[in-house]
Design a protein around this motif. Structure first.
Motif, PDB file in Angstrom:
ATOM      1  N   PHE A   6       0.824  -1.208   0.000  1.00 24.98           N
ATOM      2  CA  PHE A   6       0.000   0.000   0.000  1.00 24.98           C
ATOM      3  C   PHE A   6       0.860   1.261   0.000  1.00 24.98           C
ATOM      4  N   ALA A   7       2.087   1.151   0.511  1.00 25.21           N
ATOM      5  CA  ALA A   7       2.979   2.311   0.577  1.00 25.21           C
ATOM      6  C   ALA A   7       3.191   2.952  -0.785  1.00 25.21           C
ATOM      7  N   TYR A   8       3.258   2.139  -1.819  1.00 26.29           N
ATOM      8  CA  TYR A   8       3.555   2.665  -3.154  1.00 26.29           C
ATOM      9  C   TYR A   8       2.377   3.417  -3.765  1.00 26.29           C
ATOM     10  N   PHE A   9       1.176   3.257  -3.161  1.00 26.57           N
ATOM     11  CA  PHE A   9      -0.010   3.947  -3.664  1.00 26.57           C
ATOM     12  C   PHE A   9      -0.515   5.010  -2.683  1.00 26.57           C
ATOM     13  N   TYR A  10       0.169   5.135  -1.558  1.00 24.83           N
ATOM     14  CA  TYR A  10      -0.308   6.008  -0.477  1.00 24.83           C
ATOM     15  C   TYR A  10      -0.518   7.438  -0.954  1.00 24.83           C
ATOM     16  N   ASP A  11       0.450   7.984  -1.674  1.00 30.87           N
ATOM     17  CA  ASP A  11       0.331   9.377  -2.113  1.00 30.87           C
ATOM     18  C   ASP A  11      -0.847   9.570  -3.058  1.00 30.87           C
ATOM     19  N   SER A  12      -1.104   8.584  -3.903  1.00 32.57           N
ATOM     20  CA  SER A  12      -2.221   8.688  -4.847  1.00 32.57           C
ATOM     21  C   SER A  12      -3.558   8.756  -4.118  1.00 32.57           C
ATOM     22  N   ILE A  39      18.622  18.770  14.573  1.00 34.23           N
ATOM     23  CA  ILE A  39      18.119  17.448  14.210  1.00 34.23           C
ATOM     24  C   ILE A  39      16.676  17.280  14.670  1.00 34.23           C
ATOM     25  N   LEU A  40      15.824  16.895  13.726  1.00 33.62           N
ATOM     26  CA  LEU A  40      14.432  16.543  14.010  1.00 33.62           C
ATOM     27  C   LEU A  40      14.188  15.098  13.606  1.00 33.62           C
ATOM     28  N   ALA A  41      13.302  14.434  14.313  1.00 31.70           N
ATOM     29  CA  ALA A  41      12.877  13.087  13.950  1.00 31.70           C
ATOM     30  C   ALA A  41      11.441  13.130  13.461  1.00 31.70           C
ATOM     31  N   ASP A  42      11.178  12.441  12.367  1.00 31.80           N
ATOM     32  CA  ASP A  42       9.808  12.250  11.894  1.00 31.80           C
ATOM     33  C   ASP A  42       9.412  10.833  12.277  1.00 31.80           C
ATOM     34  N   LEU A  43       8.548  10.709  13.278  1.00 31.85           N
ATOM     35  CA  LEU A  43       8.169   9.429  13.848  1.00 31.85           C
ATOM     36  C   LEU A  43       6.998   8.841  13.065  1.00 31.85           C
ATOM     37  N   GLY A  44       7.297   7.882  12.208  1.00 29.67           N
ATOM     38  CA  GLY A  44       6.294   7.351  11.299  1.00 29.67           C
ATOM     39  C   GLY A  44       6.188   8.247  10.097  1.00 29.67           C
ATOM     40  N   CYS A  45       7.290   8.369   9.355  1.00 30.94           N
ATOM     41  CA  CYS A  45       7.409   9.382   8.298  1.00 30.94           C
ATOM     42  C   CYS A  45       6.558   9.100   7.080  1.00 30.94           C
ATOM     43  N   GLY A  46       6.060   7.856   6.926  1.00 31.19           N
ATOM     44  CA  GLY A  46       5.278   7.544   5.733  1.00 31.19           C
ATOM     45  C   GLY A  46       6.092   7.755   4.475  1.00 31.19           C
ATOM     46  N   THR A  47       5.486   8.395   3.486  1.00 27.84           N
ATOM     47  CA  THR A  47       6.188   8.618   2.218  1.00 27.84           C
ATOM     48  C   THR A  47       7.054   9.863   2.230  1.00 27.84           C
ATOM     49  N   GLY A  48       7.138  10.532   3.380  1.00 29.64           N
ATOM     50  CA  GLY A  48       8.153  11.554   3.574  1.00 29.64           C
ATOM     51  C   GLY A  48       7.847  12.948   3.074  1.00 29.64           C
ATOM     52  N   CYS A  72      11.563   3.236   1.230  1.00 25.72           N
ATOM     53  CA  CYS A  72      12.034   3.212  -0.163  1.00 25.72           C
ATOM     54  C   CYS A  72      11.453   4.395  -0.942  1.00 25.72           C
ATOM     55  N   VAL A  73      10.183   4.705  -0.691  1.00 19.75           N
ATOM     56  CA  VAL A  73       9.553   5.844  -1.358  1.00 19.75           C
ATOM     57  C   VAL A  73      10.229   7.136  -0.929  1.00 19.75           C
ATOM     58  N   VAL A  74      10.504   7.274   0.374  1.00 17.85           N
ATOM     59  CA  VAL A  74      11.180   8.478   0.879  1.00 17.85           C
ATOM     60  C   VAL A  74      12.553   8.625   0.227  1.00 17.85           C
ATOM     61  N   ARG A  75      13.300   7.547   0.164  1.00 19.03           N
ATOM     62  CA  ARG A  75      14.650   7.596  -0.410  1.00 19.03           C
ATOM     63  C   ARG A  75      14.615   8.043  -1.866  1.00 19.03           C
ATOM     64  N   ASP A  76      13.646   7.524  -2.623  1.00 19.13           N
ATOM     65  CA  ASP A  76      13.545   7.910  -4.038  1.00 19.13           C
ATOM     66  C   ASP A  76      13.233   9.397  -4.168  1.00 19.13           C
ATOM     67  N   LYS A  77      12.335   9.905  -3.327  1.00 20.78           N
ATOM     68  CA  LYS A  77      11.997  11.326  -3.374  1.00 20.78           C
ATOM     69  C   LYS A  77      13.202  12.182  -2.977  1.00 20.78           C
ATOM     70  N   ALA A  78      13.922  11.747  -1.938  1.00 21.18           N
ATOM     71  CA  ALA A  78      15.089  12.494  -1.481  1.00 21.18           C
ATOM     72  C   ALA A  78      16.168  12.548  -2.552  1.00 21.18           C
ATOM     73  N   ASP A  79      16.342  11.441  -3.256  1.00 20.93           N
ATOM     74  CA  ASP A  79      17.319  11.411  -4.350  1.00 20.93           C
ATOM     75  C   ASP A  79      16.959  12.428  -5.425  1.00 20.93           C
ATOM     76  N   GLN A  80      15.684  12.494  -5.777  1.00 17.76           N
ATOM     77  CA  GLN A  80      15.240  13.424  -6.815  1.00 17.76           C
ATOM     78  C   GLN A  80      15.444  14.868  -6.385  1.00 17.76           C
ATOM     79  N   LEU A  81      15.296  15.140  -5.096  1.00 20.46           N
ATOM     80  CA  LEU A  81      15.432  16.502  -4.571  1.00 20.46           C
ATOM     81  C   LEU A  81      16.865  16.804  -4.116  1.00 20.46           C
ATOM     82  N   GLU A  82      17.754  15.818  -4.231  1.00 17.48           N
ATOM     83  CA  GLU A  82      19.144  15.949  -3.795  1.00 17.48           C
ATOM     84  C   GLU A  82      19.232  16.359  -2.327  1.00 17.48           C
ATOM     85  N   LEU A  83      18.446  15.648  -1.497  1.00 21.61           N
ATOM     86  CA  LEU A  83      18.388  15.945  -0.068  1.00 21.61           C
ATOM     87  C   LEU A  83      18.950  14.817   0.790  1.00 21.61           C
TER      88      LEU A  83
END
Length: 253
Positions: A6-12, A39-48, A72-83
């Motif tokens: 479900f994570a891969y469809f969460y944003d939709s 430093i901040l923590a996002d507790l249950g970050c979901g898709t980020g 995995c979704v967060v990592r892909d988004k972070a890569d695209q944003l260079e974050l």
């Protein structure tokens, strides 16, 4: 619980979420307490989505989720944003939180804490790593929402990528909602089934847990409008400030 496929469809399925309003409220609370970096923590970050907005604002973010797929979704988004340089990903259960140092603040949104059967333990863990003066910002679904909105109702969500049938079952004591998801992936034709629970916590219980672990509850508002709570508010939004470090608490105890 942890979302899997479900994570891969969460944003939709969550397109109506107003992340800009959420970010403005969170950033305003952080600024008001002098937390403009660190430093901040996002507790249950979901898709980020919120995680990455805060990283773009200059915070070093620890994105924590029990779901490998969500991370995995967060990592892909972070890569695209260079974050990626401002982001640490941790796959952990919030009831067994183990960080590498202290944090200036923590956020937890979209009813993550409702998924926890041991809310007190999660708050205790957040408190353990929180610096004195740190801020815990989180939302939770209200008992009203569990009783009157989720209840025993079924909802259908349609997106370009997939369809989802969301079925709720409210237990007789009103303390738990059992949720079943059936997702149909349009591209592959695959169907996925996932089950989890949300737990109901009354406001007095949440306040008591925060105070027990060294937080002062500064404010609680409607988690959708960020205005005053009403009898029909479906989400709480809390701002709690850490009063003392763990060592000070042990000495005072």
């Amino acid at each position: 619980m942890a979302y899997n496929e479900f994570a891969y469809f969460y944003d939709s399925f969550n397109e109506d979420a107003d992340y800009e309003a959420l970010y403005r409220h969170v950033k305003g609370q952080l600024d008001a307490h002098g937390i403009t970096d660190g430093i901040l923590a996002d507790l249950g970050c979901g898709t980020g989505e919120l995680t990455l907005m805060l990283a773009q604002a200059g915070y070093d973010m620890i994105a924590i989720d029990q779901s490998e797929e969500m991370l995995c979704v967060v990592r892909d988004k972070a890569d695209q944003l260079e974050l990626t340089g401002r982001l640490l990903l941790l796959q952990q259960d919030l009831c067994d939180l183990d960080l590498y140092g202290t944090i200036r603040g923590a956020v937890s949104t979209f009813d993550t804490f409702n998924h926890l059967p041991e809310l007190d333990k999660a708050i205790a863990n957040a408190a353990f790593f929180m610096e004195k003066g740190g801020v815990l910002l989180f939302d939770m679904n209200t008992p009203y929402k569990h009783r009157e909105v989720l209840g025993n109702n079924t909802f259908t969500f349609a997106a370009d990528e997939a369809d989802c049938v969301w079925k709720n079952h409210l237990e007789e004591d009103g303390r738990k909602v059992r949720i079943a998801l059936d997702v149909h992936d349009h591209e592959t034709g695959e169907r996925f089934h996932e089950e989890f629970c949300e737990y109901t916590y009354p406001l007095d219980q949440i306040r008591a847990s925060l105070e027990r672990h060294g937080f002062t509850l500064e404010s609680v508002c409607d988690g959708e409008t960020f205005g005053p709570l009403t009898d029909t508010s479906e989400r709480y939004f809390f701002c709690a400030v850490k009063n003392y470090t763990q060592l000070e608490g042990e000495q005072n105890g």
